[in-house]
Design an enzyme around this catalytic site. Structure first.
Site, PDB file in Angstrom:
ATOM      1  N   ASN A   1      12.625 -45.808 -52.809  1.00 48.20           N
ATOM      2  CA  ASN A   1      12.139 -45.250 -54.076  1.00 48.20           C
ATOM      3  C   ASN A   1      12.040 -43.735 -53.915  1.00 48.20           C
ATOM      4  OD1 ASN A   1      10.420 -44.250 -56.088  1.00 48.20           O
ATOM      5  ND2 ASN A   1       9.154 -46.086 -56.160  1.00 48.20           N
TER       6      ASN A   1
ATOM      7  N   HIS B   1      14.706 -46.547 -62.952  1.00 50.78           N
ATOM      8  CA  HIS B   1      14.069 -45.902 -61.799  1.00 50.78           C
ATOM      9  C   HIS B   1      14.009 -46.951 -60.698  1.00 50.78           C
ATOM     10  CE1 HIS B   1      11.271 -44.365 -59.028  1.00 50.78           C
ATOM     11  NE2 HIS B   1      10.265 -45.131 -59.428  1.00 50.78           N
TER      12      HIS B   1
ATOM     13  N   CYS C   1       7.357 -40.811 -61.160  1.00 49.62           N
ATOM     14  CA  CYS C   1       8.566 -41.644 -61.275  1.00 49.62           C
ATOM     15  C   CYS C   1       9.234 -41.507 -62.636  1.00 49.62           C
ATOM     16  CB  CYS C   1       8.233 -43.103 -61.005  1.00 49.62           C
ATOM     17  SG  CYS C   1       7.823 -43.357 -59.284  1.00 49.62           S
TER      18      CYS C   1
HETATM   19  N1  ACO Z   1       4.797 -54.960 -44.191  1.00 45.72           N
HETATM   20  C1  ACO Z   1       4.203 -56.148 -43.970  1.00 45.72           C
HETATM   21  N2  ACO Z   1       3.180 -56.600 -44.713  1.00 45.72           N
HETATM   22  C2  ACO Z   1       2.743 -55.826 -45.712  1.00 45.72           C
HETATM   23  C3  ACO Z   1       3.321 -54.567 -45.996  1.00 45.72           C
HETATM   24  C4  ACO Z   1       4.380 -54.136 -45.169  1.00 45.72           C
HETATM   25  N3  ACO Z   1       5.010 -52.954 -45.362  1.00 45.72           N
HETATM   26  N4  ACO Z   1       2.681 -54.031 -47.046  1.00 45.72           N
HETATM   27  C5  ACO Z   1       1.740 -54.897 -47.421  1.00 45.72           C
HETATM   28  N5  ACO Z   1       1.775 -55.977 -46.607  1.00 45.72           N
HETATM   29  C6  ACO Z   1       0.928 -57.167 -46.675  1.00 45.72           C
HETATM   30  C7  ACO Z   1      -0.401 -56.907 -47.318  1.00 45.72           C
HETATM   31  O1  ACO Z   1      -1.327 -56.442 -46.358  1.00 45.72           O
HETATM   32  C8  ACO Z   1      -0.769 -58.272 -47.844  1.00 45.72           C
HETATM   33  O2  ACO Z   1      -1.276 -59.032 -46.808  1.00 45.72           O
HETATM   34  P1  ACO Z   1      -2.473 -60.102 -47.089  1.00 45.72           P
HETATM   35  O3  ACO Z   1      -1.922 -61.074 -48.069  1.00 45.72           O
HETATM   36  O4  ACO Z   1      -2.729 -60.665 -45.735  1.00 45.72           O
HETATM   37  O5  ACO Z   1      -3.595 -59.279 -47.647  1.00 45.72           O
HETATM   38  C9  ACO Z   1       0.586 -58.865 -48.259  1.00 45.72           C
HETATM   39  O6  ACO Z   1       1.570 -58.132 -47.502  1.00 45.72           O
HETATM   40  C10 ACO Z   1       0.896 -58.777 -49.724  1.00 45.72           C
HETATM   41  O7  ACO Z   1       0.632 -57.440 -50.161  1.00 45.72           O
HETATM   42  P2  ACO Z   1       0.870 -56.993 -51.634  1.00 45.72           P
HETATM   43  O8  ACO Z   1       0.441 -55.563 -51.794  1.00 45.72           O
HETATM   44  O9  ACO Z   1       0.286 -58.018 -52.547  1.00 45.72           O
HETATM   45  O10 ACO Z   1       2.466 -57.072 -51.701  1.00 45.72           O
HETATM   46  P3  ACO Z   1       3.403 -57.021 -52.962  1.00 45.72           P
HETATM   47  O11 ACO Z   1       4.242 -58.214 -52.997  1.00 45.72           O
HETATM   48  O12 ACO Z   1       2.648 -56.624 -54.217  1.00 45.72           O
HETATM   49  O13 ACO Z   1       4.355 -55.798 -52.587  1.00 45.72           O
HETATM   50  C11 ACO Z   1       4.724 -53.523 -53.218  1.00 45.72           C
HETATM   51  C12 ACO Z   1       3.841 -54.491 -52.444  1.00 45.72           C
HETATM   52  C13 ACO Z   1       6.106 -53.587 -52.631  1.00 45.72           C
HETATM   53  C14 ACO Z   1       4.169 -52.118 -53.048  1.00 45.72           C
HETATM   54  C15 ACO Z   1       4.754 -53.941 -54.700  1.00 45.72           C
HETATM   55  O14 ACO Z   1       3.460 -54.196 -55.161  1.00 45.72           O
HETATM   56  C16 ACO Z   1       5.392 -52.922 -55.603  1.00 45.72           C
HETATM   57  O15 ACO Z   1       6.571 -52.670 -55.522  1.00 45.72           O
HETATM   58  N6  ACO Z   1       4.629 -52.376 -56.547  1.00 45.72           N
HETATM   59  C17 ACO Z   1       5.162 -51.451 -57.547  1.00 45.72           C
HETATM   60  C18 ACO Z   1       5.615 -50.143 -56.955  1.00 45.72           C
HETATM   61  C19 ACO Z   1       6.030 -49.222 -58.048  1.00 45.72           C
HETATM   62  O16 ACO Z   1       6.754 -49.577 -58.954  1.00 45.72           O
HETATM   63  N7  ACO Z   1       5.515 -48.026 -58.040  1.00 45.72           N
HETATM   64  C20 ACO Z   1       5.769 -47.170 -59.162  1.00 45.72           C
HETATM   65  C21 ACO Z   1       6.625 -46.094 -58.808  1.00 45.72           C
HETATM   66  S1  ACO Z   1       5.979 -45.126 -57.547  1.00 45.72           S
HETATM   67  C22 ACO Z   1       5.473 -43.652 -58.284  1.00 45.72           C
HETATM   68  O17 ACO Z   1       5.340 -43.496 -59.476  1.00 45.72           O
HETATM   69  C23 ACO Z   1       5.049 -42.607 -57.348  1.00 45.72           C
END
Ligand code: ACO
Length: 337
Positions: A294, A264, A115
């Site tokens: 993303n 980003h 990223c």
């Molecule tokens: N649809 C429905 N439910 C989902 C989904 C989905 N697509 N994905 C996860 N859930 C559920 C999980 O199973 C979890 O359920 P539980 O509470 O019963 O266990 C719940 O939703 C919460 O999951 P989290 O992973 O805690 O969700 P969060 O709010 O953290 O969102 C996300 C996840 C969107 C991935 C977030 O953490 C994020 O954006 N992180 C940063 C991403 C990023 O910046 N990456 C860097 C760049 S990428 C790169 O460098 C390649």
């Protein structure tokens, strides 16, 4: 010493639009969850037979950038290509782009900083121009991520956020050193390398062993991206701010002086959090993750191009490119347009 001036920008995304609703056919998710947690409404994914791959999408974006710059591929002295999804394990995609565009036998460097790839690529290109080594450099970010995602419910925490696309920027040598890229910040923290990674194929695992492992264990997910989402999120919101402040401090500026931040496009909530912490107005922050998801190394050049096309960037504006991602790596570039 010289400075680097942006003289051309271009973007390309595949025609196929994948809505959140479409994803509900493959996995247990919902439009509401994806919009609320990420801000994403839809993304573009390549489809079989459309001719799109990492290098060819880069070529499409590059041709637009070159045309806007009033240059031809023969005018380009060097290519810096940022991607985490190269066409091949080796060689890199830069050489494929050099061939597709019909450039002379110029150097082509692949940057593997995920990223943060475009931020690193920009800083590298800027150094070559400042030193006088090259005059015109094509800086590209391109990604085909959709073909490597786990589209089952198991992979939903990762797969809903990624999109495909490419963005390109032409930099040229300029005599006016009060303009162009004024400061860069580049960082890494490799102890978190596996918090966001694709672990195989890898030369740590003999190919014969890997094939056996995968054949015997359908639950082997080592070749899909793994992301510790919450952990990445918490680091991202801090590092984004640090990187922005670092380049501003280097130039003796404050957040109030910034005309536009091109973050980003990782997650809309990350951008909104950073905006709030730095007390930036809505018009100082550019977001288009809603339409593209993303797109990793392509997200900044796609956003920069779109901001420029919308007339959001004017002569003399202070613009910041900033990113955080796998590695962990993060950084920023400050430009006076
Ligand atoms: N649809 C429905 N439910 C989902 C989904 C989905 N697509 N994905 C996860 N859930 C559920 C999980 O199973 C979890 O359920 P539980 O509470 O019963 O266990 C719940 O939703 C919460 O999951 P989290 O992973 O805690 O969700 P969060 O709010 O953290 O969102 C996300 C996840 C969107 C991935 C977030 O953490 C994020 O954006 N992180 C940063 C991403 C990023 O910046 N990456 C860097 C760049 S990428 C790169 O460098 C390649």
């Amino acid at each position: 010493m010289y400075s680097s001036k942006v003289i051309g920008l271009g973007k390309y995304v595949p025609e196929r639009v994948v809505t959140n609703e479409e994803l509900t056919h493959y996995m247990d998710t919902s439009d509401e969850w994806i919009r609320e947690r990420t801000g994403i409404h839809e993304r573009h994914w390549v489809e079989e037979g459309d001719g799109n791959n990492t290098a060819s999408m880069a070529a499409k974006a590059s041709r637009i950038a070159l045309e806007r710059a009033g240059l031809t591929p023969k005018d380009i002295d060097f290519i810096v290509f940022a991607t985490l999804s190269p066409d091949y394990y080796f060689p890199g995609s830069g050489v494929l782009l050099q061939d597709m565009l019909g450039c002379d036998t110029i150097g082509a460097l692949d940057v593997r900083n995920q990223c943060s790839g475009f931020v690193y690529a920009t800083a590298v290109a800027d150094q070559f121009i400042r030193s006088g080594m090259y005059k015109n450099i094509l800086v590209v970010g391109s990604e085909v991520q959709s073909t490597g995602l786990d589209l089952s419910t198991r992979g939903r925490g990762v797969s809903v956020i990624f999109g495909d696309g490419a963005g390109a920027m032409v930099l040229t040598r300029d005599e006016d050193t009060s303009r162009g890229y004024l400061a860069h910040s580049l960082h890494s923290e490799g102890k978190y390398a596996l918090e966001l990674a694709v672990q195989t194929p890898s030369n740590r695992v003999p190919t014969s062993k890997l094939l056996k492992r995968v054949a015997e264990n359908p639950d082997d997910t080592s070749f899909y991206p793994y992301m510790n989402g919450n952990f990445v999120f918490k680091h991202a919101v801090v590092r984004f701010q640090e990187a922005i402040m670092e380049v501003l401090n280097k130039a003796g500026l404050t957040p109030q002086d910034v005309d536009l931040v091109i973050p980003h496009q990782a997650n809309l909530r990350i951008s909104q959090f950073v905006q709030k912490m730095l007390k930036l107005r809505d018009d100082q922050m550019f977001n288009n993750i809603q339409k593209y998801g993303n797109t990793t190394a392509a997200s900044i050049p796609i956003a920069l191009t779109e901001a420029w096309e919308e007339g959001r960037i004017k002569d003399g504006d202070y613009v910041i490119q900033v990113a955080f991602g796998s590695g962990f790596t993060w950084g920023a570039n400050l430009i006076k347009w």
